[in-house]
Design an enzyme around this catalytic site. Structure first.
Site, mmCIF file in Angstrom:
data_model
loop_
_atom_site.group_PDB
_atom_site.id
_atom_site.type_symbol
_atom_site.label_atom_id
_atom_site.label_comp_id
_atom_site.label_asym_id
_atom_site.label_seq_id
_atom_site.Cartn_x
_atom_site.Cartn_y
_atom_site.Cartn_z
ATOM 1 N N TYR A 1 0.827 -1.207 0.000
ATOM 2 C CA TYR A 1 0.000 0.000 0.000
ATOM 3 C C TYR A 1 0.864 1.261 0.000
ATOM 4 C CZ TYR A 1 -3.252 3.640 1.461
ATOM 5 O OH TYR A 1 -3.980 4.813 1.539
ATOM 6 N N ARG B 1 1.236 6.671 -6.801
ATOM 7 C CA ARG B 1 0.103 7.565 -7.055
ATOM 8 C C ARG B 1 0.540 9.022 -7.040
ATOM 9 N NH1 ARG B 1 -5.059 7.232 -3.112
ATOM 10 N NH2 ARG B 1 -3.382 7.226 -1.552
ATOM 11 N N TYR C 1 -0.866 12.934 7.589
ATOM 12 C CA TYR C 1 -0.450 11.841 8.460
ATOM 13 C C TYR C 1 1.050 11.928 8.745
ATOM 14 C CZ TYR C 1 -4.750 9.012 8.165
ATOM 15 O OH TYR C 1 -6.028 8.524 8.273
ATOM 16 N N ARG D 1 -11.712 13.318 2.941
ATOM 17 C CA ARG D 1 -12.598 12.359 3.612
ATOM 18 C C ARG D 1 -13.937 12.209 2.899
ATOM 19 N NH1 ARG D 1 -9.337 9.313 6.780
ATOM 20 N NH2 ARG D 1 -7.960 10.632 8.028
ATOM 21 N N GLU E 1 -14.343 -1.500 6.461
ATOM 22 C CA GLU E 1 -14.326 -0.132 5.948
ATOM 23 C C GLU E 1 -15.617 0.096 5.174
ATOM 24 O OE1 GLU E 1 -10.608 1.485 4.462
ATOM 25 O OE2 GLU E 1 -11.631 2.144 2.626
#
Length: 330
Positions: free
Chosen positions: A151, A158, A210, A223, A323
């Site tokens: 990930y 990305r 983060y 979000r 999730e």
């Protein structure tokens, strides 16, 4: 090869949000309906047919068969295929998707770079240049440790592929691990010719802020995103995260409860009424198949009447068991 299609014209309501629903029907009959912008099946196999609007997502549903997810707009739709990219557009809305084999591009990080660079170049030359929502599905998402976790490699790639395209703010997004072939990566998006409004959760640190412990490159998403007409909220993948830390390790009920609390916080932050209704579909990603019946019962009690699509998928943090993402219409 470029392939095109067009559906019959229907009356247009400018920039009304696409209507998302779950349906049980034949693929061909849904694609023939006016205003079909995109249709998604959920199974590990290859897509049936070659209509650019249909994508077979590499996630298995816990219902057999799983319903399709349908996006409809109030306008005629055109579509095509350009290399590895498929797209459809209508009424100011754009669906674009790309599927890559990591083995052909030097691994996951390089594949993510190629996927996002391809999408960026395509969307950047369209009138529908405002990317509002992105979905990312990749194999073995938790494999590896520390900065070597897959990930985290995906996040690095990305960021390289998107460049400065999202300099004004990130779209809403989901990243989930599928249980199919590890080398299969799928990315698809919804864009519009008008911008949306980004929504953050006051209970959580914004993902792009983060701390370093979550990788060299922080996750790049909002979000949630309020769509241009303020008639719908596109909700990112939401789990039991408080601040930036995962909560309630190994406690499925507590994680489900915390996730629903985060969803309600998002609705409040977006200025929407509390709770979800029968027109607000949600996708639930469940890590362990044995947990699926319990998750279904929990949600039937807490979200009675809400359309729910239960899918087998790995959450981007190995300690998280479930999730939720989806849509809330005003």
């Amino acid at each position: 090869m470029v392939q095109g299609c067009e559906t019959p014209q229907i009356d247009s309501l400018a920039r009304r949000a696409p209507r998302v629903s779950y349906r049980m029907a034949e693929v061909a009959s849904i694609l023939d309906e006016p205003g079909t912008l995109a249709l998604f099946g959920f199974a590990a196999g290859a897509s049936p047919g070659d209509d650019p609007r249909y994508l077979q997502v590499a996630l298995e549903g816990f219902d057999t068969p799983a319903p399709f997810e349908l996006w409809r707009v109030d306008a005629p739709v055109s579509c095509g295929i350009e290399g590895t990219l498929r797209w459809s557009a209508g009424g100011g809305w754009l669906f674009a998707a790309i599927e890559l084999d990591e083995r052909e591009h030097g691994g996951l990080e390089a594949s993510a770079t190629v996927a996002y660079a391809t999408l960026r170049q395509f969307v950047g030359q369209r009138a529908e240049k405002h990317v509002l929502r992105v979905w990312n599905y990749l194999g073995a998402i938790n494999q590896g440790s520390g900065d070597a976790e897959r990930y985290k490699h995906f996040c690095d790639g990305r960021a390289q592929g998107m460049g400065a395209f999202f300099a004004e703010g990130f779209p809403a997004a989901t990243a989930i691990g599928h249980r199919g072939a590890e080398h299969r990566m799928q990315v698809y998006l919804l864009a519009c010719d008008q911008p949306g409004s980004r929504v953050e959760n006051p209970r959580q640190v914004s993902a792009w802020r983060y701390p370093r412990q979550y990788g060299r490159t922080p996750p790049s998403f909002a979000r949630a995103m309020t769509l241009p007409a303020q008639d719908a909220l596109a909700i990112s993948g939401t789990a039991a995260v408080v601040g930036h830390a995962s909560a309630h390790e190994d406690d499925l009920d507590a994680q489900l409860g915390e996730t629903l609390t985060n969803l309600e916080a998002l609705l409040a932050s977006a200025g929407m009424a509390a709770a979800f209704d029968t027109h607000s579909p949600l996708k639930i990603y469940v890590r362990h198949s044995a947990d699926a019946p319990h998750v279904r019962d929990f949600l039937q009690n807490r979200l009675s009447g809400v359309p729910v699509l239960l899918l087998h998928g790995d959450i981007c943090r190995s300690e998280l068991l479930v999730e939720i993402d989806g849509w809330r219409y005003a």
